[in-house]
Design a protein around this motif. Structure first.
Motif, PDB file in Angstrom:
ATOM      1  N   PHE A 284      -5.665   9.802  -2.353  1.00  0.00           N
ATOM      2  CA  PHE A 284      -5.698   8.538  -2.780  1.00  0.00           C
ATOM      3  C   PHE A 284      -6.385   7.272  -2.057  1.00  0.00           C
ATOM      4  O   PHE A 284      -5.692   7.435  -0.087  1.00  0.00           O
ATOM      5  CB  PHE A 284      -3.750   7.886  -2.619  1.00  0.00           C
TER       6      PHE A 284
ATOM      7  N   MET B 213      -4.759  11.154   2.110  1.00  0.00           N
ATOM      8  CA  MET B 213      -4.711   9.585   1.739  1.00  0.00           C
ATOM      9  C   MET B 213      -5.341   8.408   2.518  1.00  0.00           C
ATOM     10  O   MET B 213      -5.949   9.156   3.410  1.00  0.00           O
ATOM     11  CB  MET B 213      -3.290   8.536   2.180  1.00  0.00           C
TER      12      MET B 213
ATOM     13  N   SER C 204       0.667  -0.983  -0.086  1.00  0.00           N
ATOM     14  CA  SER C 204      -0.279   0.122   0.181  1.00  0.00           C
ATOM     15  C   SER C 204       0.700   1.009   0.008  1.00  0.00           C
ATOM     16  O   SER C 204       0.792   1.735  -0.078  1.00  0.00           O
ATOM     17  CB  SER C 204      -1.250   0.153   1.246  1.00  0.00           C
TER      18      SER C 204
ATOM     19  N   VAL D  36      -3.289  10.495   7.254  1.00  0.00           N
ATOM     20  CA  VAL D  36      -3.718   9.103   6.739  1.00  0.00           C
ATOM     21  C   VAL D  36      -5.597   8.696   7.113  1.00  0.00           C
ATOM     22  O   VAL D  36      -5.219   8.116   8.929  1.00  0.00           O
ATOM     23  CB  VAL D  36      -3.027   8.505   6.946  1.00  0.00           C
TER      24      VAL D  36
ATOM     25  N   ALA E  93       0.429   8.513  -5.011  1.00  0.00           N
ATOM     26  CA  ALA E  93      -0.697   9.225  -4.037  1.00  0.00           C
ATOM     27  C   ALA E  93      -0.771  11.246  -4.877  1.00  0.00           C
ATOM     28  O   ALA E  93       0.401  11.331  -5.166  1.00  0.00           O
ATOM     29  CB  ALA E  93      -0.815   9.341  -3.023  1.00  0.00           C
TER      30      ALA E  93
ATOM     31  N   GLN F 289       0.468  13.226  -0.744  1.00  0.00           N
ATOM     32  CA  GLN F 289       1.383  12.874  -0.185  1.00  0.00           C
ATOM     33  C   GLN F 289       1.550  13.127   1.104  1.00  0.00           C
ATOM     34  O   GLN F 289       2.256  13.156   1.994  1.00  0.00           O
ATOM     35  CB  GLN F 289       2.842  11.990  -0.931  1.00  0.00           C
TER      36      GLN F 289
ATOM     37  N   ALA G  49       1.310   4.369  -2.863  1.00  0.00           N
ATOM     38  CA  ALA G  49       1.158   5.510  -2.759  1.00  0.00           C
ATOM     39  C   ALA G  49       2.262   6.302  -2.897  1.00  0.00           C
ATOM     40  O   ALA G  49       1.882   7.329  -3.559  1.00  0.00           O
ATOM     41  CB  ALA G  49       0.800   5.642  -0.603  1.00  0.00           C
TER      42      ALA G  49
END
Length: 307
Positions: free
Chosen positions: A213, A192, A113, A128, A121, A124, A117
């Motif tokens: 994302f 994210m 994952s 999250v 993503a 970033q 990302a």
């Protein structure tokens, strides 16, 4: 010479799979032309359980992961995933080590994952959002913190006790974390997000941000689901959908139940091998699992066994 180690203790395995090294090895594996990964064998067991047999090899190392997945164990406070990863030397056929299957599964899934990302993503930084506060929720929190330097997390779980426990764990690691009651509302605040639940029903239906994302981890059979059909169709039409591997084409329950042609989506290998890979809109990364990720974990662990 590599020393054989036939323990599969979780601590032994975790120590040999630090997230930064594991993420790097996952990337290297996707560029390795010698890697061979046949389709995994899934044998149904009683009461909805399954036995998974997952082999993989490259030019030097061969592995087989043998695990059971027993969803009913969650109600009994027992581990739902149990088993081992057996690692062999290709040249001699010698068994090199055993790795704890649940630990490998948790850490390599979270590392995949993070790799996704890092490559996909649009935005970033934190916070999250993590939906699901079990083993995978914990491993994803640790992996995003170590692999991307994320310092802030929102935790959503149907179990308030589990969510609070993960928040406390995050704070012990020096991170900022808080529980949220509604993951759909929190999604708008988080660039994210990760869903890592038992995938027994939809847990996220809100549309992601245009720069969002989302890694969907929990559903790895056609019958399992975490994301609403509307969410999946929205990203397919207005954003980018990427699979962890081509094998997900017949396993990605979220996408299949949304009526999407899963075989039309790119895989993470396509992304890694193409520096010019084009992204648009929000990104949905669908992860179903692959023995290649377990091989990468074995490759990460083995150098630490050199005499």
């Amino acid at each position: 010479m590599i020393s054989a180690n036939l323990t599969s203790e979780p601590s032994f395995t975790a120590e040999r799979l630090p997230y930064p090294l594991l993420i790097r090895e996952l990337h290297r594996l996707l560029l390795d032309g010698s890697v061979q990964v046949p389709a995994r064998l899934v044998l149904p067991l009683a009461d909805g359980a399954s036995l998974f047999v997952m082999p993989a090899t490259d030019a030097r190392t061969a592995i087989t992961k043998i695990i059971t997945f027993t969803p009913a164990n969650a109600r009994l406070g027992l581990a739902t995933i149990q088993g081992d990863v057996v690692v062999f030397d290709v040249a001699s056929g010698r068994r090199l080590m055993l790795l704890d299957g649940p630990t490998v599964t948790a850490r390599r899934t979270a590392a995949v994952s993070v790799l996704a990302a890092q490559r996909l993503a649009p935005c970033q930084h934190g916070p999250v959002l993590i939906v699901g506060a079990g083993v995978q929720g914990t491993s994803h929190l640790e992996a995003f913190a170590e692999g991307m330097g994320i310092k802030e997390f929102f935790i959503a779980s149907r179990s308030l006790e589990s969510a609070a426990r993960l928040v406390t764990h995050a704070q012990c690691l020096g991170l900022k974390a808080q529980t949220v009651k509604d993951a759909n509302i929190a999604l708008d605040e988080c660039p994210m997000a990760v869903t890592c639940t038992p995938a027994s029903g939809v847990v996220l239906s809100a549309l992601p941000r245009h720069d969002g994302f989302l890694a969907a981890v929990g559903a790895f059979t056609p019958q399992m689901v975490e994301l609403s059909a509307g969410l999946c169709r929205h990203v397919a039409a207005h954003g980018t959908v990427v699979l962890d591997t081509r094998d997900a084409a017949h396993e990605a329950g979220d996408l299949l139940q949304a009526g999407l042609d899963v075989s039309s989506f790119a895989s993470l290998a396509d992304v890694v091998r193409n520096d010019a890979f084009q992204l648009k809109g929000p990104v949905l990364f669908k992860s179903c699992g692959w023995a290649g990720w377990d091989l990468a974990a074995a490759r990460t662990a083995l150098p630490m066994q050199l005499d």
